[in-house]
Design a protein around this motif. Structure first.
Motif, mmCIF file in Angstrom:
data_model
loop_
_atom_site.group_PDB
_atom_site.id
_atom_site.type_symbol
_atom_site.label_atom_id
_atom_site.label_comp_id
_atom_site.label_asym_id
_atom_site.label_seq_id
_atom_site.Cartn_x
_atom_site.Cartn_y
_atom_site.Cartn_z
ATOM 1 N N MET A 1 1.230 -1.440 0.223
ATOM 2 C CA MET A 1 -0.199 0.216 0.421
ATOM 3 C C MET A 1 0.720 0.961 -0.363
ATOM 4 S SD MET A 1 -2.877 1.225 0.029
ATOM 5 C CE MET A 1 -4.025 -0.710 -0.617
ATOM 6 N N LYS A 2 2.031 1.069 0.642
ATOM 7 C CA LYS A 2 3.110 2.185 0.685
ATOM 8 C C LYS A 2 3.493 2.746 -0.697
ATOM 9 C CE LYS A 2 5.070 1.725 5.035
ATOM 10 N NZ LYS A 2 5.770 1.381 6.032
ATOM 11 N N ARG A 3 3.866 1.555 -1.522
ATOM 12 C CA ARG A 3 3.893 2.037 -3.174
ATOM 13 C C ARG A 3 2.816 2.460 -3.791
ATOM 14 N NH1 ARG A 3 5.820 -3.993 -5.104
ATOM 15 N NH2 ARG A 3 7.193 -4.346 -2.794
ATOM 16 N N LEU A 4 1.858 2.198 -3.566
ATOM 17 C CA LEU A 4 0.558 2.653 -3.913
ATOM 18 C C LEU A 4 -0.019 4.029 -3.925
ATOM 19 C CD1 LEU A 4 -1.905 2.347 -5.491
ATOM 20 C CD2 LEU A 4 -3.492 1.967 -3.507
ATOM 21 N N LEU A 5 0.709 4.434 -2.210
ATOM 22 C CA LEU A 5 0.663 6.384 -1.925
ATOM 23 C C LEU A 5 1.837 6.569 -2.563
ATOM 24 C CD1 LEU A 5 -0.702 5.751 1.877
ATOM 25 C CD2 LEU A 5 -2.052 6.311 -0.099
ATOM 26 N N ARG A 6 3.260 5.932 -2.574
ATOM 27 C CA ARG A 6 4.257 6.733 -3.546
ATOM 28 C C ARG A 6 4.070 7.307 -4.532
ATOM 29 N NH1 ARG A 6 7.801 3.456 -0.764
ATOM 30 N NH2 ARG A 6 7.848 2.417 -1.871
ATOM 31 N N PHE A 7 2.630 6.141 -5.872
ATOM 32 C CA PHE A 7 2.191 6.921 -6.854
ATOM 33 C C PHE A 7 1.137 7.022 -7.109
ATOM 34 C CE2 PHE A 7 -0.542 5.498 -10.227
ATOM 35 C CZ PHE A 7 -0.128 5.978 -11.609
ATOM 36 N N ASP A 39 -22.688 6.524 -13.052
ATOM 37 C CA ASP A 39 -22.733 4.944 -12.619
ATOM 38 C C ASP A 39 -21.259 4.893 -13.334
ATOM 39 O OD1 ASP A 39 -22.582 6.815 -14.958
ATOM 40 O OD2 ASP A 39 -23.853 5.464 -16.823
ATOM 41 N N HIS A 40 -20.256 5.774 -13.544
ATOM 42 C CA HIS A 40 -18.988 6.210 -14.031
ATOM 43 C C HIS A 40 -18.279 5.782 -12.849
ATOM 44 C CE1 HIS A 40 -19.453 5.573 -18.284
ATOM 45 N NE2 HIS A 40 -20.241 6.813 -18.366
ATOM 46 N N LEU A 41 -18.617 6.906 -11.829
ATOM 47 C CA LEU A 41 -17.897 7.255 -10.325
ATOM 48 C C LEU A 41 -17.823 5.730 -9.823
ATOM 49 C CD1 LEU A 41 -16.604 9.843 -9.599
ATOM 50 C CD2 LEU A 41 -19.045 10.139 -8.213
ATOM 51 N N LEU A 42 -19.422 5.365 -10.127
ATOM 52 C CA LEU A 42 -19.279 3.885 -8.499
ATOM 53 C C LEU A 42 -18.570 3.062 -9.099
ATOM 54 C CD1 LEU A 42 -23.048 4.483 -7.803
ATOM 55 C CD2 LEU A 42 -21.081 4.383 -6.182
ATOM 56 N N ALA A 43 -18.872 3.043 -10.706
ATOM 57 C CA ALA A 43 -17.870 1.286 -11.037
ATOM 58 C C ALA A 43 -16.392 1.477 -10.837
ATOM 59 C CB ALA A 43 -17.981 0.900 -12.764
ATOM 60 N N MET A 44 -16.114 2.872 -10.568
ATOM 61 C CA MET A 44 -14.598 3.132 -11.193
ATOM 62 C C MET A 44 -13.588 2.596 -9.399
ATOM 63 S SD MET A 44 -14.070 5.473 -14.220
ATOM 64 C CE MET A 44 -14.767 5.333 -15.444
ATOM 65 N N ILE A 45 -14.677 3.145 -8.541
ATOM 66 C CA ILE A 45 -14.311 3.534 -7.647
ATOM 67 C C ILE A 45 -14.581 2.343 -6.794
ATOM 68 C CG2 ILE A 45 -14.699 4.128 -5.405
ATOM 69 C CD1 ILE A 45 -15.401 7.035 -6.418
ATOM 70 N N ALA A 46 -15.095 0.967 -6.624
ATOM 71 C CA ALA A 46 -15.507 -0.268 -6.979
ATOM 72 C C ALA A 46 -14.377 -0.795 -7.534
ATOM 73 C CB ALA A 46 -17.235 -0.331 -7.713
ATOM 74 N N THR A 147 -8.460 10.479 -15.286
ATOM 75 C CA THR A 147 -9.460 9.876 -14.651
ATOM 76 C C THR A 147 -9.417 9.158 -12.997
ATOM 77 O OG1 THR A 147 -10.208 12.700 -14.933
ATOM 78 C CG2 THR A 147 -11.984 11.310 -13.242
ATOM 79 N N THR A 148 -10.288 8.583 -14.940
ATOM 80 C CA THR A 148 -10.372 6.792 -14.749
ATOM 81 C C THR A 148 -9.076 6.174 -12.848
ATOM 82 O OG1 THR A 148 -11.356 6.384 -16.330
ATOM 83 C CG2 THR A 148 -10.617 4.690 -14.880
ATOM 84 N N ALA A 149 -8.336 5.934 -13.512
ATOM 85 C CA ALA A 149 -7.082 5.348 -13.163
ATOM 86 C C ALA A 149 -6.868 6.323 -11.404
ATOM 87 C CB ALA A 149 -5.999 5.694 -13.258
ATOM 88 N N LEU A 150 -6.900 7.532 -10.927
ATOM 89 C CA LEU A 150 -7.481 8.095 -10.027
ATOM 90 C C LEU A 150 -8.800 7.652 -9.188
ATOM 91 C CD1 LEU A 150 -5.675 10.367 -8.172
ATOM 92 C CD2 LEU A 150 -7.373 12.030 -9.706
ATOM 93 N N LEU A 151 -9.983 7.649 -9.863
ATOM 94 C CA LEU A 151 -10.392 6.944 -9.354
ATOM 95 C C LEU A 151 -10.604 5.577 -8.325
ATOM 96 C CD1 LEU A 151 -13.518 8.032 -11.504
ATOM 97 C CD2 LEU A 151 -13.483 8.818 -8.713
ATOM 98 N N HIS A 152 -9.597 5.022 -9.756
ATOM 99 C CA HIS A 152 -9.352 3.189 -9.120
ATOM 100 C C HIS A 152 -8.586 3.198 -7.323
ATOM 101 C CE1 HIS A 152 -11.220 1.279 -12.598
ATOM 102 N NE2 HIS A 152 -9.947 1.728 -13.140
ATOM 103 N N ILE A 153 -7.635 4.480 -7.964
ATOM 104 C CA ILE A 153 -6.678 4.934 -6.522
ATOM 105 C C ILE A 153 -7.255 4.957 -5.318
ATOM 106 C CG2 ILE A 153 -4.667 6.063 -5.859
ATOM 107 C CD1 ILE A 153 -4.049 6.124 -8.503
ATOM 108 N N VAL A 154 -8.370 5.665 -5.704
ATOM 109 C CA VAL A 154 -9.356 6.359 -4.444
ATOM 110 C C VAL A 154 -10.016 5.256 -3.437
ATOM 111 C CG1 VAL A 154 -11.615 7.189 -3.329
ATOM 112 C CG2 VAL A 154 -9.588 8.739 -5.231
ATOM 113 N N GLY A 155 -10.427 4.419 -4.591
ATOM 114 C CA GLY A 155 -11.228 2.892 -4.364
ATOM 115 C C GLY A 155 -10.532 2.510 -3.571
#
Length: 190
Positions: A1-7, A39-46, A147-155
């Motif tokens: 997870m630290k790698r994920l945060l560093r990215f 719909d896009h927001l929920l799927a990408m975070i999920a 933005t999609t990648a960022l929403l994946h990271i948020v999720g």
């Protein structure tokens, strides 16, 4: 997870800088498009949350499969290739990803990646098909993929944080079922 945060932090900084530097450009339009629909927001975070819930290499491979497939779908949408069932596929992604989180379903990396890849084609197609008239399709595409990648990271980060709490696993599952309920509601709107 630290790698994920560093990215994630440098990626967020680059994303915000590129949007600010190119106001009213293709990047900005693309960057904002995934935020324009529940719909896009929920799927990408999920997808980010589910990949974290599955753990291991899934945290990278599952979201990557979605983004790569989204690019393919975006090109099909740009070219106005007829793809039936796009809205149904998008709504199904919200419902099924929510259920996967709610029931804590774990699949092999191959099956999970293929599944989200199919969803990615539908989401990408919608972004490409709905693209505003502009010549710079590359910037628009980079915007919605970022933005999609960022929403994946948020999720993923949100799920990681929840899973560290005493009752976080239960909360994450409840959020998954809430996402699935939104999917059911969205089906009634088709």
């Amino acid at each position: 997870m630290k790698r994920l945060l560093r990215f994630a932090l440098p990626a967020l900084a680059m994303l915000l800088a590129s949007a600010a530097a190119s106001a009213h450009s293709g990047v900005e339009a693309g960057w904002l498009h995934p935020l324009s629909g529940t719909d896009h927001l929920l799927a990408m975070i999920a997808i980010g949350a589910w990949s974290c819930q599955m753990g291991g290499r899934a945290i990278w491979l599952v979201p990557t499969a979605f983004v790569a497939s989204m690019l393919v779908g975006g090109v099909l949408g740009f070219e106005q290739v007829e793809l039936p069932g796009v809205e149904t596929g998008i709504v199904l992604s919200v419902l099924l990803l929510g259920l996967a989180i709610g029931f804590e379903r774990r699949f092999s990396l191959l099956i999970a990646s293929i599944g989200v890849g199919l969803f990615g084609v539908f989401h990408g197609y919608a972004h490409g098909y709905e693209m505003p008239v502009m010549e710079d399709k590359v910037s628009y595409t980079l915007g919605f993929l970022s933005t999609t990648a960022l929403l994946h990271i948020v999720g993923a980060v949100g799920a990681w944080w929840l899973l560290r709490l005493k009752h976080g696993r239960i909360i994450l599952r409840a959020l998954g079922f809430a996402c699935a309920a939104c999917g059911v509601y969205l089906f009634t709107r088709l």
